[in-house]
Write a protein that holds these residues in place. Structure first.
Motif, PDB file in Angstrom:
ATOM      1  N   GLY A   1       0.453  -1.157   0.022  1.00  0.00           N
ATOM      2  CA  GLY A   1       0.024   0.071  -0.008  1.00  0.00           C
ATOM      3  C   GLY A   1       0.577   1.325  -0.056  1.00  0.00           C
ATOM      4  O   GLY A   1       0.198   2.032   0.234  1.00  0.00           O
ATOM      5  N   PHE A   2       2.356   1.270  -0.288  1.00  0.00           N
ATOM      6  CA  PHE A   2       2.822   2.373  -0.246  1.00  0.00           C
ATOM      7  C   PHE A   2       2.874   3.028  -1.591  1.00  0.00           C
ATOM      8  O   PHE A   2       3.020   2.479  -2.746  1.00  0.00           O
ATOM      9  CB  PHE A   2       4.439   2.004   0.023  1.00  0.00           C
ATOM     10  N   TRP A   3       2.814   4.443  -1.489  1.00  0.00           N
ATOM     11  CA  TRP A   3       3.020   5.123  -2.911  1.00  0.00           C
ATOM     12  C   TRP A   3       4.183   5.332  -3.069  1.00  0.00           C
ATOM     13  O   TRP A   3       5.047   6.024  -2.163  1.00  0.00           O
ATOM     14  CB  TRP A   3       2.204   6.365  -2.763  1.00  0.00           C
ATOM     15  N   MET A   4       4.918   4.992  -4.106  1.00  0.00           N
ATOM     16  CA  MET A   4       6.355   5.062  -4.304  1.00  0.00           C
ATOM     17  C   MET A   4       6.474   6.204  -4.949  1.00  0.00           C
ATOM     18  O   MET A   4       6.565   6.458  -6.345  1.00  0.00           O
ATOM     19  CB  MET A   4       6.962   3.741  -5.126  1.00  0.00           C
ATOM     20  N   LEU A   5       7.480   7.179  -4.278  1.00  0.00           N
ATOM     21  CA  LEU A   5       7.711   8.546  -4.951  1.00  0.00           C
ATOM     22  C   LEU A   5       9.328   8.458  -5.199  1.00  0.00           C
ATOM     23  O   LEU A   5      10.168   8.534  -4.205  1.00  0.00           O
ATOM     24  CB  LEU A   5       7.317   9.733  -4.229  1.00  0.00           C
ATOM     25  N   GLY A   6       9.916   9.094  -6.296  1.00  0.00           N
ATOM     26  CA  GLY A   6      11.016   9.195  -6.568  1.00  0.00           C
ATOM     27  C   GLY A   6      11.262  10.564  -6.934  1.00  0.00           C
ATOM     28  O   GLY A   6      10.513  11.581  -7.414  1.00  0.00           O
ATOM     29  N   THR A   7      12.640  11.248  -6.687  1.00  0.00           N
ATOM     30  CA  THR A   7      12.841  12.569  -7.072  1.00  0.00           C
ATOM     31  C   THR A   7      13.846  12.630  -8.466  1.00  0.00           C
ATOM     32  O   THR A   7      14.559  11.836  -8.475  1.00  0.00           O
ATOM     33  CB  THR A   7      13.644  13.439  -5.924  1.00  0.00           C
ATOM     34  N   ALA A   8      13.476  13.518  -9.387  1.00  0.00           N
ATOM     35  CA  ALA A   8      14.334  13.661 -10.641  1.00  0.00           C
ATOM     36  C   ALA A   8      14.033  15.215 -11.247  1.00  0.00           C
ATOM     37  O   ALA A   8      13.053  15.741 -10.886  1.00  0.00           O
ATOM     38  CB  ALA A   8      13.686  12.813 -11.615  1.00  0.00           C
ATOM     39  N   ASP A   9      15.239  15.609 -11.688  1.00  0.00           N
ATOM     40  CA  ASP A   9      15.124  17.170 -12.105  1.00  0.00           C
ATOM     41  C   ASP A   9      14.214  17.338 -13.193  1.00  0.00           C
ATOM     42  O   ASP A   9      13.581  18.512 -13.179  1.00  0.00           O
ATOM     43  CB  ASP A   9      16.682  17.704 -12.460  1.00  0.00           C
ATOM     44  N   GLU A  10      14.105  16.344 -14.095  1.00  0.00           N
ATOM     45  CA  GLU A  10      13.228  16.471 -15.028  1.00  0.00           C
ATOM     46  C   GLU A  10      11.742  16.398 -14.948  1.00  0.00           C
ATOM     47  O   GLU A  10      10.964  16.230 -15.880  1.00  0.00           O
ATOM     48  CB  GLU A  10      13.684  15.743 -16.378  1.00  0.00           C
ATOM     49  N   ALA A  11      11.353  15.881 -13.738  1.00  0.00           N
ATOM     50  CA  ALA A  11       9.844  15.448 -13.341  1.00  0.00           C
ATOM     51  C   ALA A  11       8.912  16.700 -13.872  1.00  0.00           C
ATOM     52  O   ALA A  11       9.381  17.900 -13.649  1.00  0.00           O
ATOM     53  CB  ALA A  11       9.703  15.239 -12.054  1.00  0.00           C
ATOM     54  N   ASP A  12       7.820  16.192 -14.369  1.00  0.00           N
ATOM     55  CA  ASP A  12       6.803  17.389 -14.803  1.00  0.00           C
ATOM     56  C   ASP A  12       6.120  17.991 -13.708  1.00  0.00           C
ATOM     57  O   ASP A  12       5.352  18.963 -14.241  1.00  0.00           O
ATOM     58  CB  ASP A  12       5.973  16.820 -15.740  1.00  0.00           C
ATOM     59  N   HIS A  13       6.169  17.566 -12.359  1.00  0.00           N
ATOM     60  CA  HIS A  13       5.410  18.564 -11.292  1.00  0.00           C
ATOM     61  C   HIS A  13       6.249  18.318 -10.146  1.00  0.00           C
ATOM     62  O   HIS A  13       7.254  17.400  -9.926  1.00  0.00           O
ATOM     63  CB  HIS A  13       3.989  17.941 -11.081  1.00  0.00           C
TER      64      HIS A  13
ATOM     65  N   VAL B   1       3.790   6.547   2.227  1.00  0.00           N
ATOM     66  CA  VAL B   1       4.593   6.980   1.294  1.00  0.00           C
ATOM     67  C   VAL B   1       6.054   6.342   1.360  1.00  0.00           C
ATOM     68  O   VAL B   1       6.859   6.370   2.634  1.00  0.00           O
ATOM     69  CB  VAL B   1       4.935   8.697   1.293  1.00  0.00           C
ATOM     70  N   ALA B   2       6.699   5.920   0.245  1.00  0.00           N
ATOM     71  CA  ALA B   2       8.126   5.596   0.288  1.00  0.00           C
ATOM     72  C   ALA B   2       8.781   6.527  -0.808  1.00  0.00           C
ATOM     73  O   ALA B   2       8.451   6.323  -1.760  1.00  0.00           O
ATOM     74  CB  ALA B   2       8.230   4.143  -0.027  1.00  0.00           C
ATOM     75  N   TRP B   3       9.584   7.194  -0.211  1.00  0.00           N
ATOM     76  CA  TRP B   3      10.640   8.090  -0.947  1.00  0.00           C
ATOM     77  C   TRP B   3      11.896   7.612  -1.354  1.00  0.00           C
ATOM     78  O   TRP B   3      12.538   6.738  -0.758  1.00  0.00           O
ATOM     79  CB  TRP B   3      10.956   9.427  -0.115  1.00  0.00           C
ATOM     80  N   VAL B   4      12.064   7.654  -2.612  1.00  0.00           N
ATOM     81  CA  VAL B   4      13.283   6.928  -3.439  1.00  0.00           C
ATOM     82  C   VAL B   4      14.220   7.831  -3.707  1.00  0.00           C
ATOM     83  O   VAL B   4      13.783   8.860  -4.728  1.00  0.00           O
ATOM     84  CB  VAL B   4      12.857   6.004  -4.343  1.00  0.00           C
ATOM     85  N   LEU B   5      15.438   8.119  -3.189  1.00  0.00           N
ATOM     86  CA  LEU B   5      16.368   8.973  -3.658  1.00  0.00           C
ATOM     87  C   LEU B   5      17.732   8.261  -4.088  1.00  0.00           C
ATOM     88  O   LEU B   5      18.062   7.196  -3.520  1.00  0.00           O
ATOM     89  CB  LEU B   5      16.670   9.839  -2.352  1.00  0.00           C
ATOM     90  N   GLY B   6      18.189   8.796  -5.119  1.00  0.00           N
ATOM     91  CA  GLY B   6      19.547   8.349  -5.722  1.00  0.00           C
ATOM     92  C   GLY B   6      20.695   9.268  -5.051  1.00  0.00           C
ATOM     93  O   GLY B   6      20.498  10.223  -4.402  1.00  0.00           O
ATOM     94  N   ALA B   7      21.962   8.610  -5.466  1.00  0.00           N
ATOM     95  CA  ALA B   7      23.003   9.208  -5.154  1.00  0.00           C
ATOM     96  C   ALA B   7      23.202  10.691  -5.806  1.00  0.00           C
ATOM     97  O   ALA B   7      22.738  10.735  -7.049  1.00  0.00           O
ATOM     98  CB  ALA B   7      24.230   8.569  -5.464  1.00  0.00           C
ATOM     99  N   GLU B   8      23.681  11.468  -5.259  1.00  0.00           N
ATOM    100  CA  GLU B   8      24.010  12.980  -6.142  1.00  0.00           C
ATOM    101  C   GLU B   8      24.920  12.573  -7.166  1.00  0.00           C
ATOM    102  O   GLU B   8      25.892  12.124  -7.302  1.00  0.00           O
ATOM    103  CB  GLU B   8      24.666  14.003  -5.054  1.00  0.00           C
ATOM    104  N   GLY B   9      24.306  13.205  -8.278  1.00  0.00           N
ATOM    105  CA  GLY B   9      24.805  13.152  -9.574  1.00  0.00           C
ATOM    106  C   GLY B   9      24.323  11.728 -10.280  1.00  0.00           C
ATOM    107  O   GLY B   9      24.072  12.455 -11.665  1.00  0.00           O
ATOM    108  N   LYS B  10      24.439  10.742  -9.878  1.00  0.00           N
ATOM    109  CA  LYS B  10      23.883   9.700 -10.783  1.00  0.00           C
ATOM    110  C   LYS B  10      22.442   9.539 -10.721  1.00  0.00           C
ATOM    111  O   LYS B  10      21.932   9.003 -11.805  1.00  0.00           O
ATOM    112  CB  LYS B  10      24.355   8.302  -9.943  1.00  0.00           C
ATOM    113  N   GLY B  11      21.703   9.886  -9.686  1.00  0.00           N
ATOM    114  CA  GLY B  11      20.125   9.872  -9.528  1.00  0.00           C
ATOM    115  C   GLY B  11      19.970   8.289  -9.513  1.00  0.00           C
ATOM    116  O   GLY B  11      20.487   7.378  -8.959  1.00  0.00           O
TER     117      GLY B  11
END
Length: 246
Positions: free
Chosen positions: A164-176, A187-197
């Motif tokens: 039941g978790f809403w999976m959210l990632g961060t990306a510079d090019e996301a549309d919102h 909510v499960a936030w998914v973050l990548g390494a700086e630079g690689k994403g």
């Protein structure tokens, strides 16, 4: 080796039986040191009062603040299934994809603790383990926030989605942006390494990608800073909606 007041105090409170030896600078006679010694005594530990040079030999070049403990390398690890079995709703999780710097891991654990996240999850490969540097940087949060290392992060995300978790990632090019996303459920936030994403398989399993607005000259934030932004926005929305903290 556990060093520094925050880290040693947190281990004393959570699992004093895991500490075999405790060394404290004999020249310290402040309230902080007295509180630590009392906590140790209550746990049945007999600290060694030693000079500063002995502590330097135990932790060369480290900011030990006059206190060093030797004990089990880590507390018993929690599995993902055990975490899910014990979670209430709504809950917040932080997933780290490819974060290998121990200071970044420690800072992420610290902000996860502050924002009420239930756990930090990372893959066994391409990730940092709980080194003494990570534990020191976490300032006690390594003892309060479970750090779960999974064999396959993509499969773990599938399991979280089924739970039941809403999976959210961060990306510079996301549309919102982050602030346009509803964050009141689990909510499960998914973050990548700086630079690689985010890696491709991780990105594909996100239900949505959002951006963190960047109004200056730099293009991205350090992963621990980004974690603080997204976790506290989740907490803010949840409290505003009356759903309570994670």
């Amino acid at each position: 080796m556990i060093h520094g007041f925050h880290a040693v105090l947190a281990r004393l409170r959570r699992a004093p039986e895991s500490i075999r030896e405790l060394y404290v600078d004999a020249s310290r006679d402040d309230a902080r040191a007295r509180d630590l010694l009392k906590l140790a005594a209550d746990a049945g530990l007999r600290p060694h009062l030693v000079d500063h040079a002995r502590l330097e030999r135990l932790c060369p070049g480290r900011r030990h603040q006059g206190v060093v403990a030797i004990g089990e390398a880590a507390l018993p690890a929690m599995t993902l299934d055990e975490l899910l079995d014990g979670l209430g709703k709504p809950a917040t999780l932080l997933l780290l994809d490819g974060v290998t710097d121990p200071r970044n891991l420690g800072a992420c654990l610290r902000v996860a603790d502050g924002a009420g996240a239930a756990a930090v999850i990372a893959p066994k490969d391409h990730a940092c383990t709980l080194t003494d540097v990570a534990v020191q940087t976490a300032s006690g949060a390594a003892e309060s926030v479970p750090y779960i290392m999974v064999t396959n992060l993509a499969r773990a995300m599938d399991a979280l989605g089924d739970a039941g978790f809403w999976m959210l990632g961060t990306a510079d090019e996301a549309d919102h942006s982050l602030y346009e996303e509803t964050l009141t459920g689990s909510v499960a936030w998914v973050l990548g390494a700086e630079g690689k994403g985010l890696r491709r398989l991780t990105r594909e399993r996100c239900d949505a990608l959002v951006s963190i607005p960047m109004l200056g000259q730099v293009s991205s934030l350090n992963v621990s800073v980004a974690a603080g932004v997204v976790l506290y926005e989740t907490l803010r929305q949840r409290r505003k909606a009356g759903a309570g903290a994670a």
